[in-house]
Design a protein around this motif. Structure first.
Motif, PDB file in Angstrom:
ATOM      1  N   ILE A   1      40.331  83.871 -41.035  1.00 35.48           N
ATOM      2  CA  ILE A   1      41.528  84.694 -41.594  1.00 35.48           C
ATOM      3  C   ILE A   1      42.236  83.698 -42.472  1.00 35.48           C
ATOM      4  N   LEU A   2      43.323  84.226 -43.430  1.00 33.84           N
ATOM      5  CA  LEU A   2      43.778  83.427 -44.474  1.00 33.84           C
ATOM      6  C   LEU A   2      44.474  82.353 -43.953  1.00 33.84           C
ATOM      7  N   THR A   3      44.375  80.864 -44.516  1.00 30.37           N
ATOM      8  CA  THR A   3      45.220  80.056 -44.315  1.00 30.37           C
ATOM      9  C   THR A   3      46.429  80.021 -45.254  1.00 30.37           C
TER      10      THR A   3
ATOM     11  N   ILE B   1      56.706  86.756 -53.023  1.00 26.42           N
ATOM     12  CA  ILE B   1      56.767  88.241 -52.148  1.00 26.42           C
ATOM     13  C   ILE B   1      55.730  88.208 -51.581  1.00 26.42           C
ATOM     14  N   GLY B   2      54.271  88.095 -52.347  1.00 28.78           N
ATOM     15  CA  GLY B   2      53.042  88.093 -51.464  1.00 28.78           C
ATOM     16  C   GLY B   2      52.703  87.244 -50.167  1.00 28.78           C
ATOM     17  N   ASP B   3      53.418  85.896 -50.375  1.00 32.33           N
ATOM     18  CA  ASP B   3      53.057  84.789 -49.342  1.00 32.33           C
ATOM     19  C   ASP B   3      54.067  85.582 -48.235  1.00 32.33           C
ATOM     20  N   MET B   4      55.290  86.059 -48.540  1.00 30.70           N
ATOM     21  CA  MET B   4      56.320  86.625 -47.310  1.00 30.70           C
ATOM     22  C   MET B   4      55.331  87.737 -46.672  1.00 30.70           C
ATOM     23  N   LEU B   5      54.965  88.733 -47.293  1.00 27.73           N
ATOM     24  CA  LEU B   5      54.179  89.802 -46.896  1.00 27.73           C
ATOM     25  C   LEU B   5      52.937  89.272 -46.033  1.00 27.73           C
ATOM     26  N   GLN B   6      52.142  88.117 -46.467  1.00 29.30           N
ATOM     27  CA  GLN B   6      50.900  87.766 -45.820  1.00 29.30           C
ATOM     28  C   GLN B   6      51.178  86.944 -44.463  1.00 29.30           C
ATOM     29  N   ASN B   7      52.369  86.076 -44.622  1.00 27.27           N
ATOM     30  CA  ASN B   7      52.926  85.604 -43.363  1.00 27.27           C
ATOM     31  C   ASN B   7      53.350  86.577 -42.355  1.00 27.27           C
TER      32      ASN B   7
ATOM     33  N   ASN C   1      41.272  79.573 -47.227  1.00 29.10           N
ATOM     34  CA  ASN C   1      42.038  80.156 -48.361  1.00 29.10           C
ATOM     35  C   ASN C   1      41.193  80.996 -49.406  1.00 29.10           C
ATOM     36  N   PHE C   2      40.458  82.013 -48.622  1.00 29.03           N
ATOM     37  CA  PHE C   2      39.616  82.942 -49.581  1.00 29.03           C
ATOM     38  C   PHE C   2      40.581  83.829 -50.257  1.00 29.03           C
TER      39      PHE C   2
ATOM     40  N   VAL D   1      40.367  90.255 -42.160  1.00 33.97           N
ATOM     41  CA  VAL D   1      39.610  89.394 -41.685  1.00 33.97           C
ATOM     42  C   VAL D   1      38.392  89.077 -42.652  1.00 33.97           C
ATOM     43  N   LEU D   2      37.684  87.910 -42.647  1.00 38.32           N
ATOM     44  CA  LEU D   2      36.331  88.100 -43.403  1.00 38.32           C
ATOM     45  C   LEU D   2      35.343  87.570 -42.084  1.00 38.32           C
ATOM     46  N   LEU D   3      34.275  88.504 -42.167  1.00 36.29           N
ATOM     47  CA  LEU D   3      33.250  88.160 -41.052  1.00 36.29           C
ATOM     48  C   LEU D   3      32.090  87.252 -41.986  1.00 36.29           C
ATOM     49  N   GLU D   4      31.614  86.158 -41.400  1.00 40.15           N
ATOM     50  CA  GLU D   4      30.284  85.597 -41.787  1.00 40.15           C
ATOM     51  C   GLU D   4      29.431  85.820 -40.719  1.00 40.15           C
ATOM     52  N   LEU D   5      28.554  86.894 -40.943  1.00 31.50           N
ATOM     53  CA  LEU D   5      27.503  87.558 -39.989  1.00 31.50           C
ATOM     54  C   LEU D   5      26.356  86.556 -39.622  1.00 31.50           C
ATOM     55  N   GLY D   6      26.044  85.403 -40.389  1.00 29.43           N
ATOM     56  CA  GLY D   6      25.147  84.561 -39.859  1.00 29.43           C
ATOM     57  C   GLY D   6      24.698  83.658 -41.171  1.00 29.43           C
TER      58      GLY D   6
END
Length: 293
Positions: A171-173, A201-207, A237-238, A249-254
């Motif tokens: 998830i995003l940090t 504004i974007g940071d607020m929404l992501q939080n 921080n993707f 979310v970002l999944l690293e499948l392997g």
């Protein structure tokens, strides 16, 4: 007498003095009156003054809330499936030349198909081998109109050590928006660049959605970790996650740098198993969020 209250794609049954579960059935007192049977109910049967309601669990959730029985169609939930990389962007290139972009597309298409079959609204950032910028992926995802929606980005990992293996869920940090930073923007409003304000504004929404993203990551990871080494739920921080203003979310499948794992990730039966458990994880997340309402 129990009556259907239709709310878009959802149905609430009320009033209910007694609700119990018997196997797959939700059993309530009294008879049910309905003009027509919603698609996400398999059947309603009345026996000896009790009503047995059989939700189609592929298409709906059922929840007992005190003296009310609630049923919710999966059609109110949207899932944005993002197969990472594509086109001229190969992503990581593993052993035997396997490309990350090919695995993510194969898994993404299968995931989209299964989610649609089970009643979800599904949106793909790409459905073929083409380049889509990270900005375009974010724009598409944020344009989806749905009360409940999530974003799942699919990737494969790579490391110089060929022994590295396992699934990771990210998830995003995000540093919280500080009062000092917000105040600075307000003070400099007549001179501020629009990008600075948009960033706040974007940071607020992501939080706002960070906790939901964490719960989504845990729901998916609990399902996926049975396949390989559990590398945990992490924060990073993707850039692509920074563009999304709802649970993501970002999944690293392997690891395609691991010969054995690369071979598994190319195997269609293994891909099918991954897709089934990702879908079950999404079910778990939405069911939990629905139960909180």
């Amino acid at each position: 007498m129990i009556t259907f209250l239709l709310l878009g794609d959802s149905v609430l049954l009320f009033p209910v003095k007694e609700v119990v579960r018997e196997g797959k059935a939700l059993v309530v007192n009294g008879k049910v009156r309905a003009e027509s049977l919603p698609d996400f109910l398999d059947s309603i049967r009345v026996r000896r003054g009790r009503t047995y309601i059989y939700p189609n669990h592929r298409y709906a959730y059922g929840e007992i809330r005190g003296d009310t029985l609630a049923l919710f169609s999966k059609g109110v939930f949207a899932v944005v499936v993002d197969p990472g990389h594509g086109g001229t962007d190969f992503g990581a290139v593993g052993v035997s030349g396997v490309k990350e972009k090919d695995i993510t597309l194969a898994v993404g298409l299968k995931l989209a198909r299964l989610l649609k079959d089970e009643g979800y609204r599904v949106f793909l950032t790409r459905s073929e081998d083409r380049f889509v910028s990270l900005f375009e992926r974010g724009e598409l995802a944020n344009s989806v109109s749905a009360k409940y929606k999530i974003y799942v980005s699919l990737h494969c990992n790579f490391m110089s050590d060929p022994r590295a293996e396992g699934v990771e869920t990210y998830i995003l940090t995000l540093d919280k928006v500080t009062d000092r930073r917000a105040a600075a923007v307000v003070e400099n409003m007549p001179y501020a660049h629009l990008g600075s304000l948009k960033g706040i504004i974007g940071d607020m929404l992501q939080n706002l959605f960070l906790e939901d993203s964490r719960e989504l990551a845990l729901a998916l990871h609990l399902r996926l970790k049975n396949y390989t080494k559990d590398r945990g739920v992490r924060q990073a921080n993707f850039y692509v996650l920074r563009q999304i203003y709802f649970p993501s979310v970002l999944l690293e499948l392997g690891y395609i740098s691991n010969p054995e794992e690369a071979q598994k990730l190319q195997d269609t039966s293994y891909q099918d198993a991954l897709v089934r458990d990702i879908t079950r994880g999404i079910d778990d997340f939405f069911m939990e969020k629905f139960a909180e309402k």
